[in-house]
Design a protein around this motif. Structure first.
Motif, PDB file in Angstrom:
ATOM      1  N   VAL A 131       0.867  -1.180   0.000  1.00 50.93           N
ATOM      2  CA  VAL A 131       0.000   0.000   0.000  1.00 50.93           C
ATOM      3  C   VAL A 131       0.904   1.229   0.000  1.00 50.93           C
ATOM      4  N   SER A 132       0.447   2.274  -0.646  1.00 53.31           N
ATOM      5  CA  SER A 132       1.245   3.498  -0.675  1.00 53.31           C
ATOM      6  C   SER A 132       0.786   4.436   0.435  1.00 53.31           C
ATOM      7  N   PRO A 133       1.672   5.311   0.889  1.00 52.37           N
ATOM      8  CA  PRO A 133       1.261   6.296   1.895  1.00 52.37           C
ATOM      9  C   PRO A 133       0.104   7.164   1.407  1.00 52.37           C
ATOM     10  N   ARG A 134       0.046   7.454   0.111  1.00 50.47           N
ATOM     11  CA  ARG A 134      -1.054   8.253  -0.435  1.00 50.47           C
ATOM     12  C   ARG A 134      -2.386   7.517  -0.334  1.00 50.47           C
ATOM     13  N   SER A 135      -2.364   6.206  -0.485  1.00 46.64           N
ATOM     14  CA  SER A 135      -3.595   5.418  -0.364  1.00 46.64           C
ATOM     15  C   SER A 135      -4.140   5.484   1.061  1.00 46.64           C
ATOM     16  N   LEU A 136      -3.249   5.544   2.040  1.00 46.56           N
ATOM     17  CA  LEU A 136      -3.687   5.592   3.433  1.00 46.56           C
ATOM     18  C   LEU A 136      -4.461   6.870   3.741  1.00 46.56           C
ATOM     19  N   GLU A 137      -4.305   7.904   2.916  1.00 47.95           N
ATOM     20  CA  GLU A 137      -5.059   9.143   3.117  1.00 47.95           C
ATOM     21  C   GLU A 137      -6.556   8.906   2.979  1.00 47.95           C
ATOM     22  N   ARG A 138      -6.946   7.923   2.174  1.00 50.21           N
ATOM     23  CA  ARG A 138      -8.366   7.662   1.931  1.00 50.21           C
ATOM     24  C   ARG A 138      -8.952   6.614   2.852  1.00 50.21           C
ATOM     25  N   TRP A 139      -8.140   5.936   3.649  1.00 52.68           N
ATOM     26  CA  TRP A 139      -8.651   4.912   4.549  1.00 52.68           C
ATOM     27  C   TRP A 139      -9.378   5.563   5.725  1.00 52.68           C
ATOM     28  N   PRO A 140     -10.431   4.918   6.223  1.00 51.53           N
ATOM     29  CA  PRO A 140     -11.169   5.483   7.363  1.00 51.53           C
ATOM     30  C   PRO A 140     -10.452   5.222   8.694  1.00 51.53           C
ATOM     31  N   VAL A 141      -9.302   5.839   8.845  1.00 50.71           N
ATOM     32  CA  VAL A 141      -8.492   5.702  10.063  1.00 50.71           C
ATOM     33  C   VAL A 141      -8.309   7.098  10.639  1.00 50.71           C
ATOM     34  N   PRO A 142      -8.492   7.264  11.956  1.00 55.02           N
ATOM     35  CA  PRO A 142      -8.329   8.600  12.543  1.00 55.02           C
ATOM     36  C   PRO A 142      -6.910   9.128  12.360  1.00 55.02           C
ATOM     37  N   VAL A 143      -6.806  10.415  12.151  1.00 58.14           N
ATOM     38  CA  VAL A 143      -5.515  11.062  11.921  1.00 58.14           C
ATOM     39  C   VAL A 143      -5.336  12.169  12.948  1.00 58.14           C
ATOM     40  N   ARG A 144      -4.139  12.265  13.472  1.00 60.05           N
ATOM     41  CA  ARG A 144      -3.805  13.347  14.405  1.00 60.05           C
ATOM     42  C   ARG A 144      -2.600  14.084  13.839  1.00 60.05           C
ATOM     43  N   LEU A 145      -2.682  15.404  13.780  1.00 62.91           N
ATOM     44  CA  LEU A 145      -1.555  16.203  13.297  1.00 62.91           C
ATOM     45  C   LEU A 145      -0.632  16.525  14.471  1.00 62.91           C
ATOM     46  N   VAL A 146       0.603  16.081  14.364  1.00 61.13           N
ATOM     47  CA  VAL A 146       1.609  16.328  15.390  1.00 61.13           C
ATOM     48  C   VAL A 146       2.780  17.026  14.703  1.00 61.13           C
ATOM     49  N   ASN A 147       3.043  18.253  15.096  1.00 60.01           N
ATOM     50  CA  ASN A 147       4.110  19.049  14.481  1.00 60.01           C
ATOM     51  C   ASN A 147       3.983  19.093  12.958  1.00 60.01           C
ATOM     52  N   GLY A 148       2.755  19.206  12.484  1.00 58.88           N
ATOM     53  CA  GLY A 148       2.517  19.307  11.048  1.00 58.88           C
ATOM     54  C   GLY A 148       2.542  17.991  10.293  1.00 58.88           C
ATOM     55  N   LYS A 149       2.766  16.885  10.990  1.00 57.94           N
ATOM     56  CA  LYS A 149       2.797  15.558  10.360  1.00 57.94           C
ATOM     57  C   LYS A 149       1.550  14.790  10.754  1.00 57.94           C
ATOM     58  N   ALA A 150       0.923  14.141   9.774  1.00 53.52           N
ATOM     59  CA  ALA A 150      -0.234  13.298  10.058  1.00 53.52           C
ATOM     60  C   ALA A 150       0.248  11.981  10.660  1.00 53.52           C
ATOM     61  N   THR A 151      -0.282  11.615  11.817  1.00 55.49           N
ATOM     62  CA  THR A 151       0.051  10.331  12.430  1.00 55.49           C
ATOM     63  C   THR A 151      -1.231   9.521  12.578  1.00 55.49           C
ATOM     64  N   LEU A 152      -1.085   8.223  12.408  1.00 55.01           N
ATOM     65  CA  LEU A 152      -2.218   7.303  12.484  1.00 55.01           C
ATOM     66  C   LEU A 152      -1.986   6.330  13.621  1.00 55.01           C
ATOM     67  N   PRO A 153      -3.013   6.024  14.405  1.00 55.62           N
ATOM     68  CA  PRO A 153      -2.849   5.007  15.449  1.00 55.62           C
ATOM     69  C   PRO A 153      -2.643   3.636  14.803  1.00 55.62           C
ATOM     70  N   THR A 154      -1.713   2.883  15.314  1.00 62.15           N
ATOM     71  CA  THR A 154      -1.302   1.622  14.703  1.00 62.15           C
ATOM     72  C   THR A 154      -2.412   0.575  14.713  1.00 62.15           C
ATOM     73  N   TYR A 155      -3.117   0.442  15.833  1.00 63.29           N
ATOM     74  CA  TYR A 155      -4.145  -0.606  15.912  1.00 63.29           C
ATOM     75  C   TYR A 155      -5.247  -0.413  14.868  1.00 63.29           C
ATOM     76  N   PRO A 156      -5.882   0.766  14.753  1.00 62.56           N
ATOM     77  CA  PRO A 156      -6.905   0.923  13.708  1.00 62.56           C
ATOM     78  C   PRO A 156      -6.349   0.776  12.290  1.00 62.56           C
ATOM     79  N   LEU A 157      -5.092   1.155  12.085  1.00 59.54           N
ATOM     80  CA  LEU A 157      -4.470   1.000  10.776  1.00 59.54           C
ATOM     81  C   LEU A 157      -4.375  -0.479  10.390  1.00 59.54           C
ATOM     82  N   PHE A 158      -3.889  -1.307  11.315  1.00 58.60           N
ATOM     83  CA  PHE A 158      -3.791  -2.736  11.039  1.00 58.60           C
ATOM     84  C   PHE A 158      -5.166  -3.385  10.966  1.00 58.60           C
TER      85      PHE A 158
END
Length: 97
Positions: free
Chosen positions: A48-75
């Motif tokens: 999977v590409s990082p760009r594809s993860l933008e469309r997944w229904p996973v919560p995103v948190r912006l930390v210092n301008g970077k989008a971070t995803l919680p690992t458990y919902p991602l998997f």
């Protein structure tokens, strides 16, 4: 019948996934999209590409301008997508003699 058959016509083995209950505690609690894509490829064999993860229904948190995803919902989303993927059988369209 075509050379590629849907799983309903023939039994196929399910995708074998690693034990996530043992894997997830060893991973960081949140990852960037790039790191998440690499972890999915390495541990699940799921390209999977990082760009594809933008469309997944996973919560995103912006930390210092970077989008971070919680690992458990991602998997969990990756496993859901793997299990929902159709199993196709390949092979020759020739009839057996």
């Amino acid at each position: 019948m075509s050379a590629i058959m849907h799983a309903n016509h023939r039994a196929a083995e399910p995708h074998i996934l690693p034990d996530l209950s043992a894997l997830l505690p060893t991973l960081p609690p949140a990852v960037t999209r790039r790191h998440g894509a690499e972890l999915l490829r390495r541990h699940l064999g799921f390209p999977v590409s990082p760009r594809s993860l933008e469309r997944w229904p996973v919560p995103v948190r912006l930390v210092n301008g970077k989008a971070t995803l919680p690992t458990y919902p991602l998997f969990a989303e990756a496993v859901k997508r793997i299990n929902a993927a159709p199993v196709l059988m390949g092979g020759s369209a020739k009839a057996a003699a």
